[in-house]
Design an enzyme around this catalytic site. Structure first.
Site, PDB file in Angstrom:
ATOM      1  N   SER A 197       0.872  -1.230   0.069  1.00 42.03           N
ATOM      2  CA  SER A 197      -0.160   0.071  -0.066  1.00 42.03           C
ATOM      3  C   SER A 197       0.910   1.260  -0.045  1.00 42.03           C
ATOM      4  O   SER A 197       1.948   1.331   0.569  1.00 42.03           O
ATOM      5  CB  SER A 197      -0.850   0.060   1.323  1.00 42.03           C
ATOM      6  OG  SER A 197      -1.705   1.326   1.329  1.00 42.03           O
ATOM      7  N   TYR A 200      -1.561  -0.401  10.427  1.00 39.74           N
ATOM      8  CA  TYR A 200      -1.830  -0.735   8.869  1.00 39.74           C
ATOM      9  C   TYR A 200      -0.653  -0.080   8.233  1.00 39.74           C
ATOM     10  O   TYR A 200       0.231  -0.893   7.426  1.00 39.74           O
ATOM     11  CB  TYR A 200      -3.086   0.223   8.558  1.00 39.74           C
ATOM     12  CG  TYR A 200      -3.301  -0.191   6.975  1.00 39.74           C
ATOM     13  CD1 TYR A 200      -3.539  -1.305   6.636  1.00 39.74           C
ATOM     14  CD2 TYR A 200      -3.343   0.756   6.007  1.00 39.74           C
ATOM     15  CE1 TYR A 200      -3.789  -1.679   5.174  1.00 39.74           C
ATOM     16  CE2 TYR A 200      -3.291   0.648   4.664  1.00 39.74           C
ATOM     17  CZ  TYR A 200      -3.859  -0.656   4.245  1.00 39.74           C
ATOM     18  OH  TYR A 200      -3.785  -0.892   2.907  1.00 39.74           O
TER      19      TYR A 200
END
Length: 260
Positions: A140, A153
């Protein structure tokens, strides 16, 4: 002639489903790992995917033995995949001052990191012996720089990027490619819960098409869409003081059980 095979985790929604459909349309057989098997079956039926062109493996990537067993069953039932995509992941906000959020962080790492390595585990030696194959880790842009409220995250996706880079060097002598894809903002049920702006938001089908071509080309690393790659590089070179001021007051990712 046997059709090529792709193994995809997190196939019950979002990016995983979009990738599965793109590979199906390219003529691949599908090996789909998911916790919600009935949802995948319903989706495959709605898409008109013939039952003899796919198999679903019930697995939870947060539990290594579960996903390892699914990979081993895939090899026994369908053969060694040509492409393995470790897509399954979770994204939950965290506050380090809250004890329960330490458990959120542990669960995030178990899914996004240990689960990714466990997904690859059953296939590494088999691909190395065959001297072909592609292992794909879904990172990501959030892994490029830490965002307030996204500690678990961001850290997990930074680890995905570094882990895949390490694995790429290990597998290169055996002719096995390792591809890292870092999505920007993709329109999925997961991102629809975000309460902040999402520049260059991309539809899941468009992302899947670009990812398919990136994987086929054997690119070592790619940010999709490319515009987010430019943004990420700019953020990476910003001095810390300027970066901190830029993100001051930015809405944070929802924590578990948080609705507002």
């Amino acid at each position: 002639m046997t059709l090529p095979l792709v193994f995809i985790t997190g196939a019950s929604s979002g990016i995983g489903q979009a990738l599965a459909l793109r590979y199906h349309r390219a003529g691949y057989r599908l090996a789909l790992a998911a916790r919600r098997v009935s949802e995948v079956e319903s989706w495959a039926g709605a898409c008109g995917i013939s039952p003899d062109s796919y198999h679903i493996y019930s697995a939870d990537v947060a539990h290594p033995e579960s996903i390892v067993a699914a990979g081993q069953e895939c090899i026994a039932r369908q053969g060694i995949p040509d492409v393995v995509i470790a897509n399954a992941g979770i994204s939950v906000g965290m506050d380090t001052s809250v004890r329960e959020d330490l458990d959120v962080m542990a669960r995030t790492f178990a899914t996004n990191n240990t689960g990714l390595a466990a997904t690859f585990h059953p296939f590494v030696d088999a691909m190395a012996q065959r001297k072909s194959g592609t292992l794909v880790g879904i990172g990501s842009v959030a892994g490029i720089r830490g965002l307030p409220g996204h500690g678990a995250y961001c850290a997990s996706k930074a680890a995905v990027i570094s882990y895949c880079e390490s694995l790429r060097g290990e597998m290169r002598p055996y002719g096995v490619r390792v591809v890292t894809i870092s999505p920007g903002y993709i329109d999925t049920p997961l991102t629809r819960q975000n309460r902040y702006s999402m520049p260059f938001l991309m539809q899941a089908d468009d992302f899947a098409d670009r990812a398919f071509h990136t994987i086929a080309a054997g690119s070592s690393y790619r940010v999709i869409p490319w515009q987010m790659g430019v943004v990420a590089k700019l953020l990476r070179v910003l001095p810390n003081a300027l970066f901190d001021r830029l993100l001051a007051g930015r809405p944070r990712k929802r924590r578990q059980n948080e609705t507002q």
